[in-house]
Design a protein around this motif. Structure first.
Motif, PDB file in Angstrom:
ATOM      1  N   GLU A   1       0.840  -1.200   0.000  1.00 14.38           N
ATOM      2  CA  GLU A   1       0.000   0.000   0.000  1.00 14.38           C
ATOM      3  C   GLU A   1       0.876   1.252   0.000  1.00 14.38           C
ATOM      4  O   GLU A   1       0.593   2.232  -0.705  1.00 14.38           O
ATOM      5  CB  GLU A   1      -0.915   0.007   1.232  1.00 14.38           C
ATOM      6  CG  GLU A   1      -1.896  -1.149   1.314  1.00 14.38           C
ATOM      7  CD  GLU A   1      -3.083  -0.976   0.372  1.00 14.38           C
ATOM      8  OE1 GLU A   1      -3.240   0.106  -0.231  1.00 14.38           O
ATOM      9  OE2 GLU A   1      -3.864  -1.938   0.237  1.00 14.38           O
TER      10      GLU A   1
ATOM     11  N   TYR B   1       0.762   4.108  -2.921  1.00 16.11           N
ATOM     12  CA  TYR B   1       0.408   5.508  -2.675  1.00 16.11           C
ATOM     13  C   TYR B   1       1.632   6.417  -2.556  1.00 16.11           C
ATOM     14  O   TYR B   1       1.498   7.604  -2.254  1.00 16.11           O
ATOM     15  CB  TYR B   1      -0.444   5.616  -1.399  1.00 16.11           C
ATOM     16  CG  TYR B   1      -1.852   5.075  -1.588  1.00 16.11           C
ATOM     17  CD1 TYR B   1      -2.747   5.705  -2.437  1.00 16.11           C
ATOM     18  CD2 TYR B   1      -2.264   3.918  -0.924  1.00 16.11           C
ATOM     19  CE1 TYR B   1      -4.025   5.209  -2.625  1.00 16.11           C
ATOM     20  CE2 TYR B   1      -3.548   3.412  -1.094  1.00 16.11           C
ATOM     21  CZ  TYR B   1      -4.425   4.060  -1.948  1.00 16.11           C
ATOM     22  OH  TYR B   1      -5.693   3.576  -2.129  1.00 16.11           O
TER      23      TYR B   1
ATOM     24  N   PHE C   1      -9.553  -1.692   0.708  1.00 17.34           N
ATOM     25  CA  PHE C   1      -8.630  -1.753   1.839  1.00 17.34           C
ATOM     26  C   PHE C   1      -9.224  -2.577   2.969  1.00 17.34           C
ATOM     27  O   PHE C   1      -8.543  -3.427   3.560  1.00 17.34           O
ATOM     28  CB  PHE C   1      -8.317  -0.331   2.326  1.00 17.34           C
ATOM     29  CG  PHE C   1      -7.130  -0.251   3.247  1.00 17.34           C
ATOM     30  CD1 PHE C   1      -5.912   0.192   2.786  1.00 17.34           C
ATOM     31  CD2 PHE C   1      -7.236  -0.613   4.582  1.00 17.34           C
ATOM     32  CE1 PHE C   1      -4.802   0.287   3.642  1.00 17.34           C
ATOM     33  CE2 PHE C   1      -6.145  -0.544   5.439  1.00 17.34           C
ATOM     34  CZ  PHE C   1      -4.930  -0.104   4.959  1.00 17.34           C
TER      35      PHE C   1
ATOM     36  N   ARG D   1      -3.985   6.631   4.522  1.00 14.07           N
ATOM     37  CA  ARG D   1      -5.322   7.225   4.408  1.00 14.07           C
ATOM     38  C   ARG D   1      -5.245   8.647   3.862  1.00 14.07           C
ATOM     39  O   ARG D   1      -6.073   9.056   3.035  1.00 14.07           O
ATOM     40  CB  ARG D   1      -6.016   7.207   5.775  1.00 14.07           C
ATOM     41  CG  ARG D   1      -6.406   5.802   6.226  1.00 14.07           C
ATOM     42  CD  ARG D   1      -7.047   5.785   7.591  1.00 14.07           C
ATOM     43  NE  ARG D   1      -6.057   5.764   8.668  1.00 14.07           N
ATOM     44  CZ  ARG D   1      -5.962   6.662   9.627  1.00 14.07           C
ATOM     45  NH1 ARG D   1      -6.774   7.709   9.637  1.00 14.07           N
ATOM     46  NH2 ARG D   1      -5.061   6.551  10.573  1.00 14.07           N
TER      47      ARG D   1
ATOM     48  N   ALA E   1      -4.430   8.434   0.128  1.00 18.22           N
ATOM     49  CA  ALA E   1      -5.600   7.989  -0.629  1.00 18.22           C
ATOM     50  C   ALA E   1      -6.592   9.136  -0.805  1.00 18.22           C
ATOM     51  O   ALA E   1      -7.170   9.318  -1.885  1.00 18.22           O
ATOM     52  CB  ALA E   1      -6.259   6.807   0.063  1.00 18.22           C
TER      53      ALA E   1
ATOM     54  N   ASP F   1      -9.041   8.625  -3.897  1.00 21.00           N
ATOM     55  CA  ASP F   1      -9.252   7.192  -4.078  1.00 21.00           C
ATOM     56  C   ASP F   1     -10.026   6.623  -2.894  1.00 21.00           C
ATOM     57  O   ASP F   1      -9.445   6.344  -1.843  1.00 21.00           O
ATOM     58  CB  ASP F   1      -7.907   6.483  -4.208  1.00 21.00           C
ATOM     59  CG  ASP F   1      -8.055   4.972  -4.377  1.00 21.00           C
ATOM     60  OD1 ASP F   1      -9.198   4.509  -4.585  1.00 21.00           O
ATOM     61  OD2 ASP F   1      -7.027   4.264  -4.290  1.00 21.00           O
TER      62      ASP F   1
ATOM     63  N   GLN G   1     -11.103   3.777  -2.356  1.00 27.20           N
ATOM     64  CA  GLN G   1     -10.772   2.385  -2.030  1.00 27.20           C
ATOM     65  C   GLN G   1      -9.667   2.276  -0.987  1.00 27.20           C
ATOM     66  O   GLN G   1      -9.444   1.201  -0.428  1.00 27.20           O
ATOM     67  CB  GLN G   1     -10.369   1.640  -3.304  1.00 27.20           C
ATOM     68  CG  GLN G   1     -11.468   1.511  -4.335  1.00 27.20           C
ATOM     69  CD  GLN G   1     -12.700   0.786  -3.801  1.00 27.20           C
ATOM     70  OE1 GLN G   1     -12.593  -0.075  -2.933  1.00 27.20           O
ATOM     71  NE2 GLN G   1     -13.869   1.140  -4.320  1.00 27.20           N
ATOM     72  N   GLY G   2      -8.977   3.368  -0.697  1.00 21.57           N
ATOM     73  CA  GLY G   2      -7.939   3.338   0.318  1.00 21.57           C
ATOM     74  C   GLY G   2      -8.247   4.201   1.519  1.00 21.57           C
ATOM     75  O   GLY G   2      -7.418   4.320   2.429  1.00 21.57           O
ATOM     76  N   MET G   3      -9.442   4.800   1.545  1.00 24.74           N
ATOM     77  CA  MET G   3      -9.828   5.695   2.633  1.00 24.74           C
ATOM     78  C   MET G   3     -10.654   4.960   3.689  1.00 24.74           C
ATOM     79  O   MET G   3     -11.296   3.951   3.395  1.00 24.74           O
ATOM     80  CB  MET G   3     -10.642   6.874   2.074  1.00 24.74           C
ATOM     81  CG  MET G   3      -9.867   7.761   1.113  1.00 24.74           C
ATOM     82  SD  MET G   3     -10.925   8.934   0.223  1.00 24.74           S
ATOM     83  CE  MET G   3     -11.611   9.902   1.588  1.00 24.74           C
TER      84      MET G   3
END
Length: 373
Positions: A107, A111, A297, A320, A323, A328, A330-332
């Protein structure tokens, strides 16, 4: 119903304090100005940052408001006292956090950021923030993740502050009353964000009580006022918790989508996006059970996240943030209660007025004095 509690609002509607930049002064002010009780969230802020937000809020409204503090966390999750009185602690979480950090390495690469330092502090600056509230008393103060000492609650009371403490079981509520808090916030398992359990016990994950059952059981356990929290999105639901024995309702996700909310636009849009069909309690982002929209995530890392708060919170904070910067979802950490699909994008004051009208209509129907349709 406590006159001290009802003196804080015109409508029995409390805006939940949502940490992470959501519960900003303009949101709390709008709710209070409309007749509810607005709240600031001190979590993850510095003491000076809290002081400045209180100052800003006071410049926006002269009506009552509240401030929420996170309680300091024990050294190990699930720490307790044995029958002999000696401390009994769960196994240290450092190794589990290190394993989780290795899992999140991909991850960080994706990011283009570094993982955070899991040892960035356990008390969230509690003493300094408490000093702010004692030096500059506010109308209401609430506490999450545990119970302040009786001395602290009494000091706040002498300063003119009404105190509330979150509880997720009747036993926790009884402990809140015994400590001397003025009211208890009954948080049902439907609630978005972090569960305010007093002890983080992994074996109890997902075993929380639904709100109506919790309120009814707490009402038979304590005599102090109850503020009901968890999945409430409509005035009819407020009427239901009032009928069950609560004195007011606390709403978080309902205010998350309002114009004044400090939530990221991506987070607001996700609440009603058909892509996110359900919520789930997860430790993926913070190491403590918290309810959020199920995204990539959460699915990929939730099953492996250790019970280690706030270490995991510190570890994932840069992820976080990155993201969110990349927009995004999908990563929060998309915190949301079970009623998220009922969110309404409105000015916060207008939402309070609509909720109050819905509540009046529901109470009229319940009393049998109007058309129940």
């Amino acid at each position: 119903m406590s006159s001290a509690l009802t003196g804080l609002f015109r409508h029995p509607i409390v805006q939940a304090p949502m940490a992470g930049g959501v519960s900003v002064p303009r949101l709390a002010a709008a709710v209070s100005e409309a007749g509810g009780l607005g709240f600031l969230a001190a979590g993850y802020k510095t003491a000076d940052g809290l002081y400045q937000e209180i100052k800003q809020l006071r410049g926006l409204t002269g009506l009552p408001f509240g401030v929420n503090l996170f309680m300091p966390q024990p050294e190990y999750p699930g720490a307790s006292t044995g029958s002999t009185g000696a401390a009994v602690a769960a196994p240290p979480s450092a190794a589990a956090v290190e394993v989780y950090a290795h899992q999140l390495a991909g991850e960080a690469t994706w990011y283009e950021t570094e993982l955070g330092d899991p040892d960035s502090g356990r008390d969230d600056g509690y003493d300094a923030k408490l000093a702010v509230l004692l030096d500059n008393p506010v109308p209401a103060a609430s506490f999450h993740f545990g119970i302040p000492s009786s001395e602290t609650l009494e000091s706040l009371r002498r300063a003119g502050t009404f105190t509330l403490v979150t509880a997720t079981t009747p036993e926790e509520a009884l402990a809140v009353q015994y400590a001397g808090a003025d009211a208890v916030i009954a948080q049902g398992v439907e609630a978005g964000g972090h569960q305010g359990t007093h002890r983080d016990l992994p074996e109890q994950d997902g075993s929380g009580l639904g709100l109506l059952s919790l309120v009814a059981q707490i009402r038979e356990t304590v005599t102090i006022p109850i503020v009901a929290a968890g999945g409430i999105m409509r005035g009819s639901q407020i009427a239901a918790v009032l009928a069950a024995g609560a004195s007011a309702a606390q709403l978080g996700t309902a205010f998350l989508a309002t114009h004044e909310s400090g939530a990221h636009d991506v987070h607001k849009q996700a609440l009603t996006n058909p892509l996110y069909v359900r919520t789930e309690l997860t430790r993926a982002f913070s190491g403590r059970p918290a309810r959020g929209l199920v995204n990539r995530f959460l699915r990929e890392h939730g099953p492996y996240a250790p019970a280690a708060y706030p270490e995991v919170h510190h570890l994932t904070a840069p992820l976080r943030k990155a993201a969110a910067k990349a927009k995004d979802p999908q990563g929060m950490a998309l915190w949301a209660g079970q009623g998220h699909r009922m969110a309404r994008e409105l000015p916060a004051g207008q939402l309070v007025e609509i909720l109050a009208a819905e509540l009046d209509a529901a109470m009229t129907a319940l009393s049998g004095t109007g058309d129940p349709r």
